[in-house]
Design an enzyme around this catalytic site. Structure first.
Site, PDB file in Angstrom:
ATOM      1  N   SER A  60      28.647  -0.587 -28.571  1.00  0.00           N
ATOM      2  CA  SER A  60      28.581  -0.077 -29.949  1.00  0.00           C
ATOM      3  C   SER A  60      27.146  -0.093 -30.474  1.00  0.00           C
ATOM      4  CB  SER A  60      29.447  -0.942 -30.867  1.00  0.00           C
ATOM      5  OG  SER A  60      30.772  -0.967 -30.397  1.00  0.00           O
TER       6      SER A  60
HETATM    7  N1  SAM Z   1      31.985  -5.374 -26.863  1.00  0.00           N
HETATM    8  C1  SAM Z   1      31.415  -4.482 -25.888  1.00  0.00           C
HETATM    9  C2  SAM Z   1      29.944  -4.702 -25.685  1.00  0.00           C
HETATM   10  O1  SAM Z   1      29.362  -5.573 -26.339  1.00  0.00           O
HETATM   11  O2  SAM Z   1      29.383  -3.975 -24.856  1.00  0.00           O
HETATM   12  C3  SAM Z   1      31.709  -3.027 -26.176  1.00  0.00           C
HETATM   13  C4  SAM Z   1      33.118  -2.726 -26.060  1.00  0.00           C
HETATM   14  S1  SAM Z   1      33.578  -1.053 -25.862  1.00  0.00           S
HETATM   15  C5  SAM Z   1      33.256  -0.368 -27.439  1.00  0.00           C
HETATM   16  C6  SAM Z   1      35.345  -1.299 -25.808  1.00  0.00           C
HETATM   17  C7  SAM Z   1      35.825  -1.969 -24.544  1.00  0.00           C
HETATM   18  O3  SAM Z   1      37.209  -2.263 -24.710  1.00  0.00           O
HETATM   19  C8  SAM Z   1      35.718  -1.101 -23.304  1.00  0.00           C
HETATM   20  O4  SAM Z   1      34.963  -1.757 -22.338  1.00  0.00           O
HETATM   21  C9  SAM Z   1      37.176  -0.929 -22.860  1.00  0.00           C
HETATM   22  O5  SAM Z   1      37.337  -0.867 -21.462  1.00  0.00           O
HETATM   23  C10 SAM Z   1      37.804  -2.172 -23.432  1.00  0.00           C
HETATM   24  N2  SAM Z   1      39.259  -2.123 -23.612  1.00  0.00           N
HETATM   25  C11 SAM Z   1      40.057  -1.092 -24.017  1.00  0.00           C
HETATM   26  N3  SAM Z   1      41.348  -1.488 -24.053  1.00  0.00           N
HETATM   27  C12 SAM Z   1      41.370  -2.801 -23.662  1.00  0.00           C
HETATM   28  C13 SAM Z   1      42.402  -3.765 -23.512  1.00  0.00           C
HETATM   29  N4  SAM Z   1      43.696  -3.499 -23.749  1.00  0.00           N
HETATM   30  N5  SAM Z   1      42.056  -5.009 -23.088  1.00  0.00           N
HETATM   31  C14 SAM Z   1      40.758  -5.330 -22.829  1.00  0.00           C
HETATM   32  N6  SAM Z   1      39.738  -4.446 -22.958  1.00  0.00           N
HETATM   33  C15 SAM Z   1      40.042  -3.206 -23.377  1.00  0.00           C
END
Ligand code: SAM
Length: 219
Positions: A60
């Site tokens: 993000s």
């Molecule tokens: N917090 C992260 C960082 O600092 O880089 C960015 C996160 S990114 C916006 C959202 C993440 O949520 C993605 O890596 C995606 O694969 C993960 N995601 C989506 N659904 C998920 C789930 N049910 N459980 C765990 N991770 C999930």
């Protein structure tokens, strides 16, 4: 070079009003965002924008992360669960604020990204953060109850297991939207009586939370 770019980004985020709390400002000053970005995108590490991190996912924008961190009221010693480890950057910021007297667990559904996050956390000195591969829409029962839960992918509604795994007085922050376009950064607080008090903090744009208590598919 990176130190100066990081300092300039922090100064802009303070000036624009995204960063106000001293311990969160200190964390943004300390955690090297460029170490969490794939080499092809590194030159943009201190721009205020989301960046691709592989597997179709993004880290993000710093201003969005500032909103998430500030609205969650993190403090030292807290036990925090993050859903969506991605690059590991957000987990490192949380770890910097709560410190080793607290705990940070971050859950990621994509194995390659969990490995990427783990590697980045280790090389920047946050190897004590636990990275778990799995569906975080169901939370992480093993470490519950949590003081804070931060969801970094958009859910159609607040996932019930996450609310259940919050302590009394605990807060859950998540982007919530009925489709991927219209999302609101939402804070849910579990009150003394166990009820949930909701506050909304404006529009946002996140990748979908895919899972049992999120979106069922990526379409
Ligand atoms: N917090 C992260 C960082 O600092 O880089 C960015 C996160 S990114 C916006 C959202 C993440 O949520 C993605 O890596 C995606 O694969 C993960 N995601 C989506 N659904 C998920 C789930 N049910 N459980 C765990 N991770 C999930």
């Amino acid at each position: 070079m990176w130190d100066r770019e990081r300092e300039e980004l922090v100064e802009r985020l303070v000036k624009w009003g995204y960063l106000t709390k001293p311990d969160i400002i200190a964390a943004f000053r300390k955690v090297p965002r460029h170490e969490f970005i794939p080499s092809s995108e590194k030159r943009y590490a201190y721009y205020d924008q989301p960046l691709p991190i592989g597997s179709g996912q993004t880290i993000s924008a710093p201003s969005m992360i500032a909103i998430m961190m500030e609205t969650l009221d993190l403090s030292p010693g807290m036990r925090v669960l993050e859903i969506g480890a991605g690059s590991g950057y957000n987990a490192a910021l949380i770890a910097e604020v709560v410190g080793k007297s607290g705990a940070v667990v971050t859950v990621e559904r994509i194995k390659e990204l969990a490995e990427f996050a783990e590697k980045n956390l280790r090389k920047t000195g946050y190897g004590w953060v636990k990275v778990v591969v799995g569906d975080g829409s169901a939370g992480y029962e093993e470490g519950a109850p949590w003081d804070r839960i931060l969801v970094t992918a958009c859910a159609p509604e607040l996932p019930r297991p996450l609310i259940k795994q919050l302590k009394i007085g605990g807060k859950l922050g998540a982007p919530v939207g009925k489709d991927y376009m219209f999302q609101t950064w939402t804070i849910a607080e579990k009150t003394e009586t166990g009820e949930i008090s909701i506050t909304e903090h404006g529009g946002c744009s996140f990748v979908p939370l895919i899972g049992r208590c999120g979106w069922k598919t990526e379409d």
